[in-house]
Scaffold this motif. Structure first.
Motif, short mmCIF file in Angstrom:
data_model
loop_
_atom_site.label_atom_id
_atom_site.label_comp_id
_atom_site.label_asym_id
_atom_site.label_seq_id
_atom_site.Cartn_x
_atom_site.Cartn_y
_atom_site.Cartn_z
N TYR A 80 0.85 -1.19 0.00
CA TYR A 80 0.00 0.00 0.00
C TYR A 80 0.89 1.24 0.00
O TYR A 80 1.80 1.37 0.83
CB TYR A 80 -0.91 0.00 1.23
N THR A 82 1.04 4.40 1.15
CA THR A 82 0.42 5.33 2.09
C THR A 82 1.11 6.68 2.04
O THR A 82 2.25 6.81 1.56
CB THR A 82 0.49 4.75 3.52
N ASP A 86 -3.34 9.77 5.68
CA ASP A 86 -4.07 8.51 5.55
C ASP A 86 -4.36 7.92 6.94
O ASP A 86 -3.66 8.21 7.92
CB ASP A 86 -3.27 7.49 4.75
N ALA A 88 -5.24 4.30 9.16
CA ALA A 88 -5.16 2.84 9.18
C ALA A 88 -6.01 2.32 10.34
O ALA A 88 -5.97 2.86 11.45
CB ALA A 88 -3.72 2.38 9.34
N PHE A 141 -6.76 0.53 4.99
CA PHE A 141 -6.22 1.89 4.85
C PHE A 141 -7.25 2.77 4.16
O PHE A 141 -7.91 2.36 3.20
CB PHE A 141 -4.93 1.88 4.03
#
Length: 439
Positions: A80, A82, A86, A88, A141
Motif C-alpha cells: 500500500y 500510504t 491517511d 489505518a 487503509f
C-alpha cells in the motif's frame, strides 16, 4: 475547509500536553483512546462534522466512508502506497470494537501517530515495525478523496426517512435460498447469494443456520427442517443495523444474532419501524379438514327375490387309475380264540404253588423266634415295610389299567402280573407280622 495539517496538529498538541490513554475517560480533555483521538483529530481537520458522535474503531469504517474517505487498494506488488493524512484501522470490520481494533494516522509515508495503552498516551512509530510487533494484523487503509460516496439505497417500509442508516431496523420478508452449508468454529452456517452476491467469506457473511427456518414454496415451515443447498428459508424477526459498508459497489449492513455478527446485502432488506415485529416465524402448513359427505336419503323399492345362483364347485383333477380288484372277505361264524399264556393245568399248578408259599410264610411268621425278632424291629422300619408292601398290592390293583393304556392285549399275562404284584405285597406284610392271611 479540510486540512490534513490541522488534523495532525491536533494530535501533536495533545501529545505535547501529555494526555493519557483511557477507554473509560475517552472524551478528553486529559485522556483519550485510539479511536476517540482519531475522531477528534478528524473533526479538527474538518473531515468529520463537529456534531458527529464519537464512535469506536468498528464504527470508524462507516463514518470514514460516509465522509469522503476511500479504501486504498494494494499496488502490483501487494503493498500500500500510504501518505500523510491517511488512516489505518486494525481489525476485522464488524469485530474490531473495544480492544479488538486500533486507529492510527499517518504523518508521512512510513510513520504513524496514535494514542495507545503501551505508551499511555499519543506516540509516534514506524508503521511496518509496529505491525510486525503485533503480528501483522488485518488492516484497512483509508484516504480522503473528497468524492461523493454513494449512500445506501433507500429501503421501503421506514415510516420516517426511507433510508437505511446505523441504528435502523431491517427485516427480510422474502423466501431466500441456501447455496452452501458448512460448520465453522463449531457453528453451522449458511452461504446465501441472496444476502451476499459477491465477496463472500464464512467469517464475514456466514449466517447462523439455527436462526433460519426452512420453508416450502408457499412459505410454510417444513417438517424436517434440514437445510441443504437449494433449500428455501426465512429470517424471522428484525435486525438492527450495527454498521454499513460498501463492498464491490454493494452496500452491506452489519447485523447480529445471539452474539454472532454477519454482513448482509441491504438490497434484500426492508426497513421497518422500531415497533414493527419484523418477519413472522413461519408456521406449519395447516391440515385441510376432510369433508364427510351427507348420507343420502334411502329410496324405497319393492323387495326383489334373487334367483338362486348355481354354485361353481372346483373339481380337483385326479389322475386316472386302474380300479383295484378286491376279493370280498368270506363270511364265517368262527370265533377266534385268544391263545392262553398258561395252559389250564399249568394255572392249577401255579395256584397250588402260591398257596404253599403263603402257608410257609404264615408258619414262619407265627414262629416264636420270628415273633421275637419282629417285636424288636423299630416302628419306623415297620412303617417303611408297610409302605412298600402296600404299594405292591396297589400296583397289583392298577396293573390291568396300566396295561390297557400301554396297549397290551394279552389278558392272561395281565392277570398273572397283577396277581404276582399283589402276592408279593401280601408276602412282605405277612413276614413282618403286619398282615395275617385268611384261609
Amino acid at each position: 475547509m479540510k486540512s490534513i495539517d490541522q488534523q495532525i496538529q491536533w494530535l501533536q498538541d495533545k501529545q505535547n500536553q501529555g494526555i493519557t490513554y483511557s477507554m473509560a475517560q475517552r472524551n478528553g480533555p486529559d485522556s483519550y483512546d485510539c479511536s476517540s483521538a482519531g475522531y477528534y483529530s478528524l473533526i479538527a481537520g474538518g473531515f468529520f462534522p463537529a456534531d458527529i458522535r464519537i464512535g469506536n474503531t468498528d464504527s470508524a469504517f462507516g463514518d470514514l466512508e460516509r465522509n469522503g474517505f476511500t479504501q486504498l487498494q494494494p499496488n502490483a506488488q501487494g503493498n500500500y502506497d500510504t501518505q500523510r493524512g491517511d488512516v489505518a484501522i486494525w481489525g476485522k470490520r464488524g469485530a474490531s470494537s473495544g480492544g479488538l481494533g486500533h486507529f492510527m494516522t499517518f504523518t508521512d509515508a512510513n510513520n504513524v501517530k496514535h494514542c495507545n495503552s503501551y505508551y499511555n498516551g499519543i506516540h509516534d512509530n514506524n508503521y511496518d515495525q509496529l505491525a510486525g510487533w503485533n503480528g501483522n494484523p488485518e488492516v484497512t487503509f483509508y484516504r480522503y478523496t473528497g468524492s461523493a460516496t454513494q449512500m445506501p439505497p433507500a429501503a421501503s417500509g421506514n415510516p420516517d426517512d426511507q433510508s437505511v442508516d446505523i441504528g435502523s431496523f431491517i427485516k427480510f420478508a422474502d423466501n431466500l435460498t441456501v447455496n452452501d452449508v458448512e460448520q465453522i468454529g463449531g457453528t453451522w452456517q449458511v452461504k446465501s447469494d441472496s444476502l451476499c452476491p459477491t465477496g463472500f467469506t464464512w467469517d464475514d457473511n456466514g449466517i447462523p443456520a439455527e436462526l433460519l427456518i426452512e420453508v416450502d414454496a408457499d412459505g410454510y415451515a417444513t417438517i424436517d427442517q434440514e437445510l441443504v443447498a437449494g433449500s428455501q428459508y426465512k429470517l424471522p424477526g428484525k435486525f438492527q443495523v450495527l454498521d454499513l459498508g460498501l463492498t464491490d459497489g454493494q452496500w452491506m449492513a452489519l447485523i447480529s444474532w445471539n452474539g454472532l455478527k454477519f454482513w448482509v446485502d441491504i438490497a434484500a432488506a426492508t426497513e421497518v419501524s422500531t415497533d414493527d415485529g419484523g418477519t413472522p416465524t413461519p408456521g406449519a402448513r395447516p391440515t385441510e379438514p376432510v369433508a364427510t359427505p351427507a348420507p343420502e336419503a334411502p329410496v324405497e323399492t319393492a323387495p326383489s327375490i334373487p334367483e338362486p345362483a348355481n354354485p361353481v364347485v372346483a373339481v380337483p383333477t385326479v389322475p386316472l387309475q386302474e380300479p383295484a380288484i378286491t376279493t370280498p372277505a368270506k363270511e364265517t361264524n368262527e370265533v377266534k380264540e385268544t391263545p392262553m399264556a398258561f395252559k389250564e393245568e399249568e394255572q392249577k399248578q401255579l395256584a397250588v404253588a402260591q398257596t404253599k408259599v403263603q402257608d410257609l410264610v404264615d408258619s414262619v411268621a407265627a414262629d416264636e423266634s420270628v415273633q421275637t425278632i419282629i417285636s424288636e424291629i423299630p416302628q419306623k422300619i415297620k412303617v417303611g415295610i408297610y409302605i412298600v408292601g402296600d404299594a405292591l398290592i396297589g400296583l397289583g390293583l392298577i396293573a390291568p389299567s396300566l396295561a390297557v393304556v400301554a396297549g397290551w392285549t394279552d389278558v392272561v399275562r395281565i392277570v398273572a402280573l397283577s396277581s404276582v404284584l399283589a402276592t408279593a405285597g401280601a408276602f412282605i406284610l405277612t413276614m413282618f407280622g403286619i398282615y395275617q392271611s385268611k384261609k
